[in-house]
Design a protein around this motif. Structure first.
Motif, PDB file in Angstrom:
ATOM      1  N   PHE A  85      45.834  35.845  33.867  1.00 57.75           N
ATOM      2  CA  PHE A  85      45.407  34.502  34.256  1.00 57.75           C
ATOM      3  C   PHE A  85      46.132  33.442  33.433  1.00 57.75           C
ATOM      4  N   GLU A  88      49.759  33.152  34.460  1.00 54.31           N
ATOM      5  CA  GLU A  88      49.945  32.484  35.751  1.00 54.31           C
ATOM      6  C   GLU A  88      49.696  30.984  35.638  1.00 54.31           C
ATOM      7  N   PHE A 204      39.125  37.727  35.311  1.00 47.29           N
ATOM      8  CA  PHE A 204      39.702  36.387  35.413  1.00 47.29           C
ATOM      9  C   PHE A 204      40.732  36.268  36.527  1.00 47.29           C
ATOM     10  N   ARG A 205      41.259  37.376  37.004  1.00 42.72           N
ATOM     11  CA  ARG A 205      42.205  37.295  38.116  1.00 42.72           C
ATOM     12  C   ARG A 205      41.540  36.760  39.377  1.00 42.72           C
ATOM     13  N   LEU A 208      42.236  33.023  40.185  1.00 41.93           N
ATOM     14  CA  LEU A 208      43.555  32.530  40.591  1.00 41.93           C
ATOM     15  C   LEU A 208      43.567  31.846  41.958  1.00 41.93           C
TER      16      LEU A 208
END
Length: 212
Positions: A85, A88, A204-205, A208
């Protein structure tokens, strides 16, 4: 490079799976940890004032040696997907901050390891290498978390709609309400009701697709 958006996340039970103050209390035994955990839970449900609950929990820790910090850092479990995360967010030109009702003594080295850009947390009182049972300086409560979000976004020149706040408890409500995208992350019911996005799994992905 101009920041494109801002993410502000809570730390305990959000960025990490642990409650740091409970890990510190572990050094005093099961009874101390259970008491601290009970007060934490009631505060996160919104049943107790955060500042008062912090003061009550810190008193339990009086006399704990600062060597406990290394043990706590070694035992922390970072939430799944955090590294991806953060990477990104940076790849897309964003800035990420961690704000915590916990402690700089733990958060700062953790944030450095995770490449988090800004931190704000409480500071523990220390005398002769032992915790005093008090904090030093202003308490980082819900209002302070919201104010951190607002001051960072203004300093970075970011519109309010390009901000995201992520939290799990009542202490996060003000910043979640203030953000363009407010996220309840494996959260207490009181925060779920205030959030734009509810994430049920500790990964946490899953944030996104909701980046501002």
């Amino acid at each position: 490079m101009t920041a494109q958006f801002l993410i502000v996340t809570d730390v305990d039970s959000t960025l990490i799976r642990d409650e740091v103050i409970e890990l510190i209390a572990d050094s005093l035994g099961a009874e101390a940890r259970a008491h601290v955990a009970d007060v934490t839970e009631r505060a996160m449900r919104g049943e107790l004032d955060f500042s008062q609950s912090l003061a009550e929990r810190l008193l339990v820790l009086e006399g704990v040696p600062v060597s406990v910090f290394d043990d706590v850092l070694a035992s922390i479990t970072v939430t799944d997907g955090v590294e991806e995360f953060v990477s990104e967010v940076h790849e897309r030109g964003g800035v990420i901050a961690a704000v915590s009702g916990g402690f700089h003594e733990i958060l700062d080295p953790l944030a450095a390891r995770l490449s988090i850009d800004h931190t704000r947390a409480n500071r523990l009182g220390v005398t002769d290498g032992q915790l005093t049972g008090r904090s030093v300086g202003p308490v980082i409560d819900g209002a302070a978390k919201r104010d951190t979000l607002e001051s960072l976004r203004m300093n970075l020149g970011i519109d309010a709609q390009r901000t995201m706040a992520v939290g799990d408890g009542a202490n996060d409500m003000l910043m979640v309400e203030a953000a363009g995208v407010g996220v309840a992350f494996c959260a207490k019911p009181v925060l779920r009701e205030a959030a734009d996005v509810v994430i049920e799994q500790p990964d946490f992905r899953l944030l996104l697709p909701h980046l501002p």
